[in-house]
Design a protein around this motif. Structure first.
Motif, PDB file in Angstrom:
ATOM      1  N   GLU A  26       0.820  -1.205   0.000  1.00  0.00           N
ATOM      2  CA  GLU A  26       0.000   0.000   0.000  1.00  0.00           C
ATOM      3  C   GLU A  26       0.860   1.263   0.000  1.00  0.00           C
ATOM      4  OE1 GLU A  26      -3.825  -1.767   2.508  1.00  0.00           O
ATOM      5  OE2 GLU A  26      -2.409  -0.421   3.503  1.00  0.00           O
ATOM      6  N   VAL A  27       0.204   2.375  -0.327  1.00  0.00           N
ATOM      7  CA  VAL A  27       0.825   3.678  -0.150  1.00  0.00           C
ATOM      8  C   VAL A  27      -0.184   4.590   0.530  1.00  0.00           C
ATOM      9  CG1 VAL A  27       2.242   3.406  -2.236  1.00  0.00           C
ATOM     10  CG2 VAL A  27       0.083   4.675  -2.367  1.00  0.00           C
ATOM     11  N   VAL A  28       0.323   5.684   1.076  1.00  0.00           N
ATOM     12  CA  VAL A  28      -0.535   6.738   1.618  1.00  0.00           C
ATOM     13  C   VAL A  28      -0.238   7.999   0.834  1.00  0.00           C
ATOM     14  CG1 VAL A  28      -1.014   8.214   3.608  1.00  0.00           C
ATOM     15  CG2 VAL A  28      -0.724   5.759   3.925  1.00  0.00           C
ATOM     16  N   ILE A  29      -1.289   8.701   0.427  1.00  0.00           N
ATOM     17  CA  ILE A  29      -1.099   9.959  -0.262  1.00  0.00           C
ATOM     18  C   ILE A  29      -1.613  11.113   0.597  1.00  0.00           C
ATOM     19  CG2 ILE A  29      -1.317   8.867  -2.516  1.00  0.00           C
ATOM     20  CD1 ILE A  29      -4.050  10.265  -2.814  1.00  0.00           C
ATOM     21  N   GLN A  30      -0.956  12.233   0.463  1.00  0.00           N
ATOM     22  CA  GLN A  30      -1.514  13.483   0.976  1.00  0.00           C
ATOM     23  C   GLN A  30      -2.529  13.964  -0.043  1.00  0.00           C
ATOM     24  OE1 GLN A  30       1.021  16.795   2.567  1.00  0.00           O
ATOM     25  NE2 GLN A  30       0.242  17.888   0.769  1.00  0.00           N
ATOM     26  N   VAL A  31      -3.764  14.159   0.397  1.00  0.00           N
ATOM     27  CA  VAL A  31      -4.810  14.602  -0.517  1.00  0.00           C
ATOM     28  C   VAL A  31      -4.661  16.111  -0.707  1.00  0.00           C
ATOM     29  CG1 VAL A  31      -7.285  14.762  -0.940  1.00  0.00           C
ATOM     30  CG2 VAL A  31      -6.355  12.749   0.239  1.00  0.00           C
ATOM     31  N   HIS A  61     -14.575   9.943  -3.043  1.00  0.00           N
ATOM     32  CA  HIS A  61     -13.852   8.950  -3.841  1.00  0.00           C
ATOM     33  C   HIS A  61     -13.080   9.519  -5.036  1.00  0.00           C
ATOM     34  CE1 HIS A  61     -17.715   9.283  -5.990  1.00  0.00           C
ATOM     35  NE2 HIS A  61     -17.071   8.876  -7.060  1.00  0.00           N
ATOM     36  N   GLU A  62     -12.981  10.849  -5.160  1.00  0.00           N
ATOM     37  CA  GLU A  62     -12.191  11.444  -6.227  1.00  0.00           C
ATOM     38  C   GLU A  62     -11.102  12.312  -5.603  1.00  0.00           C
ATOM     39  OE1 GLU A  62     -16.143  12.126  -9.075  1.00  0.00           O
ATOM     40  OE2 GLU A  62     -14.707  13.759  -8.789  1.00  0.00           O
ATOM     41  N   ALA A  63      -9.855  12.047  -5.957  1.00  0.00           N
ATOM     42  CA  ALA A  63      -8.772  12.831  -5.345  1.00  0.00           C
ATOM     43  C   ALA A  63      -7.498  12.736  -6.155  1.00  0.00           C
ATOM     44  CB  ALA A  63      -8.505  12.345  -3.921  1.00  0.00           C
ATOM     45  N   ALA A  64      -6.634  13.703  -5.941  1.00  0.00           N
ATOM     46  CA  ALA A  64      -5.272  13.676  -6.469  1.00  0.00           C
ATOM     47  C   ALA A  64      -4.357  14.205  -5.381  1.00  0.00           C
ATOM     48  CB  ALA A  64      -5.160  14.531  -7.726  1.00  0.00           C
ATOM     49  N   GLY A  65      -3.139  13.698  -5.360  1.00  0.00           N
ATOM     50  CA  GLY A  65      -2.218  14.128  -4.308  1.00  0.00           C
ATOM     51  C   GLY A  65      -0.823  13.606  -4.549  1.00  0.00           C
ATOM     52  N   GLN A  66      -0.060  13.537  -3.480  1.00  0.00           N
ATOM     53  CA  GLN A  66       1.329  13.081  -3.586  1.00  0.00           C
ATOM     54  C   GLN A  66       1.618  12.021  -2.528  1.00  0.00           C
ATOM     55  OE1 GLN A  66       4.137  16.306  -2.427  1.00  0.00           O
ATOM     56  NE2 GLN A  66       2.263  17.502  -2.057  1.00  0.00           N
ATOM     57  N   ILE A  67       2.450  11.077  -2.897  1.00  0.00           N
ATOM     58  CA  ILE A  67       2.767   9.965  -2.005  1.00  0.00           C
ATOM     59  C   ILE A  67       3.612  10.449  -0.832  1.00  0.00           C
ATOM     60  CG2 ILE A  67       3.987   7.766  -1.819  1.00  0.00           C
ATOM     61  CD1 ILE A  67       3.262   7.200  -4.729  1.00  0.00           C
ATOM     62  N   VAL A  68       3.168  10.101   0.388  1.00  0.00           N
ATOM     63  CA  VAL A  68       3.915  10.502   1.587  1.00  0.00           C
ATOM     64  C   VAL A  68       4.380   9.306   2.417  1.00  0.00           C
ATOM     65  CG1 VAL A  68       2.826  12.769   1.758  1.00  0.00           C
ATOM     66  CG2 VAL A  68       1.749  10.796   2.883  1.00  0.00           C
ATOM     67  N   ALA A  69       3.916   8.107   2.089  1.00  0.00           N
ATOM     68  CA  ALA A  69       4.372   6.901   2.792  1.00  0.00           C
ATOM     69  C   ALA A  69       4.205   5.708   1.863  1.00  0.00           C
ATOM     70  CB  ALA A  69       3.575   6.686   4.082  1.00  0.00           C
ATOM     71  N   ILE A  70       5.161   4.786   1.941  1.00  0.00           N
ATOM     72  CA  ILE A  70       5.171   3.625   1.049  1.00  0.00           C
ATOM     73  C   ILE A  70       5.344   2.361   1.874  1.00  0.00           C
ATOM     74  CG2 ILE A  70       6.360   2.497  -0.869  1.00  0.00           C
ATOM     75  CD1 ILE A  70       7.266   5.256  -1.813  1.00  0.00           C
ATOM     76  N   GLY A  71       4.444   1.403   1.673  1.00  0.00           N
ATOM     77  CA  GLY A  71       4.521   0.140   2.386  1.00  0.00           C
ATOM     78  C   GLY A  71       5.544  -0.800   1.783  1.00  0.00           C
ATOM     79  N   ARG A 120      -5.239   6.301   2.478  1.00  0.00           N
ATOM     80  CA  ARG A 120      -4.515   5.040   2.256  1.00  0.00           C
ATOM     81  C   ARG A 120      -5.021   4.394   0.978  1.00  0.00           C
ATOM     82  NH1 ARG A 120      -5.499  -0.310   3.499  1.00  0.00           N
ATOM     83  NH2 ARG A 120      -7.481   0.293   4.457  1.00  0.00           N
ATOM     84  N   ILE A 121      -4.102   3.962   0.130  1.00  0.00           N
ATOM     85  CA  ILE A 121      -4.454   3.317  -1.137  1.00  0.00           C
ATOM     86  C   ILE A 121      -4.206   1.818  -1.006  1.00  0.00           C
ATOM     87  CG2 ILE A 121      -4.144   3.302  -3.628  1.00  0.00           C
ATOM     88  CD1 ILE A 121      -5.039   5.995  -2.504  1.00  0.00           C
ATOM     89  N   PRO A 122      -5.265   0.982  -1.063  1.00  0.00           N
ATOM     90  CA  PRO A 122      -5.091  -0.465  -0.913  1.00  0.00           C
ATOM     91  C   PRO A 122      -4.181  -1.056  -1.989  1.00  0.00           C
ATOM     92  CG  PRO A 122      -7.397   0.150  -0.677  1.00  0.00           C
ATOM     93  CD  PRO A 122      -6.677   1.371  -1.179  1.00  0.00           C
ATOM     94  N   ALA A 123      -3.599  -2.197  -1.670  1.00  0.00           N
ATOM     95  CA  ALA A 123      -2.609  -2.818  -2.558  1.00  0.00           C
ATOM     96  C   ALA A 123      -3.163  -3.109  -3.946  1.00  0.00           C
ATOM     97  CB  ALA A 123      -2.080  -4.098  -1.913  1.00  0.00           C
ATOM     98  N   ALA A 124      -4.415  -3.576  -4.023  1.00  0.00           N
ATOM     99  CA  ALA A 124      -4.987  -3.901  -5.332  1.00  0.00           C
ATOM    100  C   ALA A 124      -5.063  -2.665  -6.221  1.00  0.00           C
ATOM    101  CB  ALA A 124      -6.374  -4.517  -5.160  1.00  0.00           C
ATOM    102  N   ILE A 125      -5.366  -1.514  -5.622  1.00  0.00           N
ATOM    103  CA  ILE A 125      -5.444  -0.271  -6.402  1.00  0.00           C
ATOM    104  C   ILE A 125      -4.053   0.218  -6.753  1.00  0.00           C
ATOM    105  CG2 ILE A 125      -6.238   2.118  -6.375  1.00  0.00           C
ATOM    106  CD1 ILE A 125      -8.579   1.244  -4.641  1.00  0.00           C
TER     107      ILE A 125
END
Length: 348
Positions: A26-31, A61-71, A120-125
């Motif tokens: 997974e990853v986490v993005i700042q929205v 359910h609609e967003a754009a952002g930048q990755i701030v954490a990576i699993g 948080r962005i689930p692994a499948a996505i």
């Protein structure tokens, strides 16, 4: 972090919830930007969604952002990457996925919670539907990727044929002047269709005309079926797109189609509602009635590519910008048809 939590019908609360942390894959993005849509409005008004969520739940359910954490196990992405994530991904293994009917997947991974500071962005996505935003494309425009992907899926399922050299342009009726209806107008006109748009707002109808609609009509002052017949030598439209989610309008949409037409019943109606269909008309006119839901990974990619091309000015649909703590008022304004789509800035 601050996040919007839906508790029931029109019961939307801003709450402080734990910051998300990525698990494996997974990853986490700042929205940086979240956008509202008609589905959000329906969910807010109805208090839930048959497929995507049940309250209490994070919302949007609609967003754009930048990755701030990576699993662990995530490859190909770096901190700070500008990304857009679809709100779902198919499982890839079920009966329908094996037949490449991904929107019918029995185990779609849905992800809600874009009206928040982090997501948080689930692994499948991450694996299937996390895409880099081109440098020249704004976050706000990139956030339109999910709804436009649904529109592209809807057009592909409608039997629409782009304009051909030796044939007439296809005539398409679009019923509904919300963001989705206007996106249908823009893409269809861009592909050579003669688009007849029916809606309830003169201002939105004018925008539809700017996006390429050939004819615009306020449904408060016209008979949709009779008007369509009058513009089509009394035949009806080749394709009809219903984009309101009102059962009675589904029936009206069917009446606007010519013999052999495809009627795309795109707008999701309230759960357990029904419509009446004239069986003679359905049978002897060889109508095709299509229910079309959601999108697929292919259309998510096509959507972002179309937005990046900047050939269609869909940023015009974003006619309000507000901080997260004004979200409740934004939905009230959408209900009152003052706002088409709003840009929400969670960190403002």
């Amino acid at each position: 972090m601050l996040a919007a939590v839906l508790h029931g019908q029109t019961d939307l609360r801003l709450e402080t919830v734990p910051d998300p942390a990525p698990e494996t894959g997974e990853v986490v993005i700042q929205v940086d930007v979240a956008t509202t849509c008609g589905t959000d409005l329906k969910v807010w008004r109805r208090g839930g969604h048959a497929k995507m969520l049940k309250p209490p739940t994070l919302f949007g359910h609609e967003a754009a952002g930048q990755i701030v954490a990576i699993g662990s196990g995530v490859q190909g992405w770096s901190l700070g990457d500008r990304v857009v994530a679809n709100n779902s991904a198919p499982c890839g293994h079920c009966f329908f996925c094996q037949r490449q009917e991904y929107s019918l997947c029995t185990d779609l991974t849905f992800n809600n919670g874009t009206f928040a500071q982090y997501l948080r962005i689930p692994a499948a996505i991450v694996e299937q539907n996390l895409l880099p935003i081109p440098e020249h494309l704004s976050m706000a425009t990139a956030s339109l990727t999910e709804p436009l992907a649904c529109v592209l899926h809807g057009i592909a399922r409608s039997g629409f044929k782009p304009e051909q050299k030796d044939g007439p342009a296809q005539r398409v009726v679009v019923i509904g002047d919300g963001a989705i209806g206007l996106m249908f107008v823009g893409v269809l006109a861009h592909r050579g269709a003669e688009v007849i748009l029916f809606g309830g707002s003169d201002q939105r109808l004018k925008l539809g005309q700017e996006l390429g609609a050939t004819h615009i009509f306020n449904h408060h002052h016209t008979d949709l079926a009779a008007t369509t017949l009058g513009l089509t030598e009394n035949y009806g439209a080749d394709v009809v797109i219903e984009a309101t989610g009102v059962p009675s309008v589904w029936e009206t949409a069917i009446a606007c189609g010519r013999p052999g037409a495809t009627i795309n019943l795109f707008g999701g109606c309230p759960r357990d509602t029904s419509i009446t269909v004239n069986t003679d008309l359905l049978h002897y006119s060889e109508l095709t009635l299509k229910g079309v839901f959601h999108n697929t990974p292919t259309f998510v990619r096509e959507s972002l590519a179309l937005l990046a091309s900047q050939e269609l000015p869909f940023e015009q649909l974003l006619n309000d910008t507000q901080p997260l703590n004004h979200l409740g008022q934004v939905f009230a304004d959408m209900r009152d048809r003052k706002t088409i789509k709003a840009v929400i800035l969670p960190h403002t």
